[in-house]
Design an enzyme around this catalytic site. Structure first.
Site, PDB file in Angstrom:
ATOM      1  N   GLY A  91       0.780  -1.229   0.000  1.00  0.00           N
ATOM      2  CA  GLY A  91       0.000   0.000   0.000  1.00  0.00           C
ATOM      3  C   GLY A  91       0.811   1.277   0.000  1.00  0.00           C
ATOM      4  N   HIS A  98       8.500   6.251   5.066  1.00  0.00           N
ATOM      5  CA  HIS A  98       7.856   7.065   6.103  1.00  0.00           C
ATOM      6  C   HIS A  98       7.052   6.154   7.010  1.00  0.00           C
ATOM      7  CE1 HIS A  98       5.346   6.736   2.538  1.00  0.00           C
ATOM      8  NE2 HIS A  98       4.299   6.723   3.354  1.00  0.00           N
TER       9      HIS A  98
HETATM   10  P1  AMP Z   1       1.749   5.677   1.807  1.00  0.00           P
HETATM   11  O1  AMP Z   1       0.488   5.421   1.026  1.00  0.00           O
HETATM   12  O2  AMP Z   1       1.982   4.739   2.949  1.00  0.00           O
HETATM   13  O3  AMP Z   1       2.930   5.785   0.877  1.00  0.00           O
HETATM   14  O4  AMP Z   1       1.548   7.090   2.505  1.00  0.00           O
HETATM   15  C1  AMP Z   1       1.713   8.307   1.847  1.00  0.00           C
HETATM   16  C2  AMP Z   1       0.998   9.329   2.669  1.00  0.00           C
HETATM   17  O5  AMP Z   1       1.503  10.602   2.315  1.00  0.00           O
HETATM   18  C3  AMP Z   1      -0.510   9.360   2.437  1.00  0.00           C
HETATM   19  O6  AMP Z   1      -1.169   9.150   3.674  1.00  0.00           O
HETATM   20  C4  AMP Z   1      -0.755  10.757   1.880  1.00  0.00           C
HETATM   21  O7  AMP Z   1      -1.957  11.320   2.343  1.00  0.00           O
HETATM   22  C5  AMP Z   1       0.450  11.512   2.391  1.00  0.00           C
HETATM   23  N1  AMP Z   1       0.860  12.660   1.603  1.00  0.00           N
HETATM   24  C6  AMP Z   1       1.070  12.728   0.259  1.00  0.00           C
HETATM   25  N2  AMP Z   1       1.495  13.944  -0.103  1.00  0.00           N
HETATM   26  C7  AMP Z   1       1.572  14.678   1.042  1.00  0.00           C
HETATM   27  C8  AMP Z   1       1.947  16.029   1.340  1.00  0.00           C
HETATM   28  N3  AMP Z   1       2.322  16.891   0.386  1.00  0.00           N
HETATM   29  N4  AMP Z   1       1.886  16.442   2.627  1.00  0.00           N
HETATM   30  C9  AMP Z   1       1.499  15.587   3.613  1.00  0.00           C
HETATM   31  N5  AMP Z   1       1.155  14.309   3.384  1.00  0.00           N
HETATM   32  C10 AMP Z   1       1.173  13.859   2.131  1.00  0.00           C
END
Ligand code: AMP
Ligand code: ZN
Length: 112
Positions: A91, A98
């Protein structure tokens, strides 16, 4: 790294709501929160995923900072969840490792 959204946030090229920042790791609020508190703990150094980590310092910086942040914000009182989505089936949508730190509601098990 030029196009990586989290590298851009680390450089200050795009805005984010910072909860913490130092030379190794930063903590921001997720743009699309999935819980009342939804934070992302991100190493400054670009590593694509958990499967690519070779330096154990990455683990100590993000895990240590996540737990410190949870305690500082009082999330440890009711509990919290930490998640690292890894790869396509895991996912992961942003290819810069992160850790999601989420709190403020009940989380089901197994996760979806
Ligand atoms: P994942 O799907 O585990 O890779 O998580 C990526 C996360 O990054 C998701 O929960 C998104 O909502 C978040 N995300 C993407 N772009 C940004 C941004 N510019 N600022 C803060 N969160 C973000
Ligand atoms: Zn990056």
């Amino acid at each position: 790294m030029d196009e990586c959204v989290f590298c851009k946030i680390a450089r200050g090229d795009i805005p984010a709501e910072f909860v913490h920042k130092d030379e190794a790791v930063f903590v921001i609020r997720d743009l699309n929160p999935q819980a009342p508190t939804h934070l992302l703990i991100v190493p400054v150094r670009h590593v694509e995923s958990a499967a690519d980590v070779n330096d154990p310092e990455i683990w100590s910086s993000i895990m240590g900072r996540a737990v410190e942040t949870a305690r500082r914000l009082g999330l440890d009182k009711e509990g919290f969840r930490m998640v690292i989505n890894t790869g396509a089936q895991g996912g992961q949508t942003v290819p810069h490792i992160h850790l999601h730190l989420m709190s403020g509601r009940n989380f089901g098990w197994p996760p979806g």
